[in-house]
Design an enzyme around this catalytic site. Structure first.
Site, short mmCIF file in Angstrom:
data_model
loop_
_atom_site.label_atom_id
_atom_site.label_comp_id
_atom_site.label_asym_id
_atom_site.label_seq_id
_atom_site.Cartn_x
_atom_site.Cartn_y
_atom_site.Cartn_z
N CYS A 76 0.84 -1.20 0.00
CA CYS A 76 0.00 0.00 0.00
C CYS A 76 0.88 1.26 0.00
CB CYS A 76 -0.99 -0.04 1.16
SG CYS A 76 -2.36 1.13 0.95
N HIS A 177 -3.85 -4.60 -0.04
CA HIS A 177 -3.45 -5.20 1.24
C HIS A 177 -3.56 -6.72 1.13
CE1 HIS A 177 -3.10 -1.65 3.84
NE2 HIS A 177 -4.02 -1.12 3.04
N GLU A 179 -2.67 -8.90 3.23
CA GLU A 179 -3.05 -9.46 4.53
C GLU A 179 -4.55 -9.35 4.79
OE1 GLU A 179 -2.36 -5.09 5.43
OE2 GLU A 179 -1.63 -6.60 4.00
#
Length: 197
Positions: A76, A177, A179
Site C-alpha cells: 500500500c 493489502h 493481509e
C-alpha cells in the site's frame, strides 16, 4: 527471519497474524541491524506520503532501505514510497523504482478513495502467481497509485488502469493489502516469503 518495518504507529495485527498463520518467523522492527540481517523485508504503510517519508527519516532508515539486497516488499503506502515522487504532499520518495504516484482520477461511479475488492490483471509471468487464478480479487484502500509501468506485473482497472503489483530487481510492491485479501492475499504473501531465486 522476515523484518516488518514498523514506523507507522498503526495497527499491523492483520499482517502479523497472516505471517503467523503461514508459519514464518518475523520481527516488527525499526532497528537497522535487524533489517539488514533479515532474509526479506516488508515495508507496510498507511497514511500520507509525507508522513511515511518523515517516519523513515526519523528512524534513519532511508539509506538502510535503499541499500537492501534481499527481497523487499512494499505494501500500500509502502509500495508508493518505493518510487521517485508522489503527488500527495508533492514529496520526493525513496527513488528505488522509476515513476510518480498520482491521485486517482475522480470520475462518475468511481469514488476516491478506491475502497474494496477488485481484480488483478496479470501482465507478466511471475512466481507470485503460483496457485492463483487468472483474475483473483484483492482488497484495496487508496487514493493514489502508479499508472502504467514497464515494471508492472499486474494491473487493476478503476476507471483506468493502475499498477497493482510491481517488481524491479529485488524490489516488489503491492498496492492492495494482501493481509486483508483472504486466500488470494495469503497465497501472495506465502509466495513472496518462500521465494528463492
Amino acid at each position: 527471519m522476515i523484518a516488518i518495518i514498523d514506523v507507522s504507529g498503526t495497527n499491523l495485527t492483520s499482517l502479523v497474524n497472516a505471517l503467523k498463520r503461514l508459519g514464518f518467523n518475523y520481527q516488527l522492527t525499526h532497528d537497522a541491524k535487524v533489517i539488514n540481517k533479515a532474509s526479506r523485508v516488508i515495508l507496510p504503510g498507511v497514511g500520507t506520503a509525507a508522513y511515511g517519508m518523515n517516519a523513515l527519516r526519523q528512524y534513519d532508515l532511508i539509506d538502510v532501505i535503499t541499500s537492501l539486497e534481499q527481497p523487499l516488499l512494499g505494501i500500500c503506502l509502502g509500495m508508493q514510497l518505493l518510487f521517485e515522487h508522489s503527488e500527495e504532499n508533492d514529496i520526493r520518495c525513496l527513488g528505488m523504482i522509476p515513476g510518480t504516484i498520482q491521485r486517482l482520477p475522480r470520475q462518475k461511479n468511481y469514488p476516491v478513495p478506491h475502497m474494496g475488492w477488485n481484480q488483478l490483471q496479470w501482465c507478466k509471468e511471475t512466481f507470485l502467481q503460483k496457485g492463483l487464478k487468472e483474475q483473483d480479487y484483492v482488497y484495496f484502500v487508496h487514493s493514489y497509485a502508479l499508472g502504467e509501468s514497464m515494471y508492472a506485473l499486474a494491473y487493476c482497472e478503476y476507471s483506468e488502469p493502475f499498477t497493482a503489483i510491481i517488481q524491479k530487481n529485488n524490489i516488489w510492491g503491492m498496492q492492495f493489502h494482501p493481509e486483508k485479501s483472504a486466500e488470494t492475499g495469503m497465497r501472495l504473501l506465502n509466495n513472496f516469503c518462500s521465494y528463492s531465486d
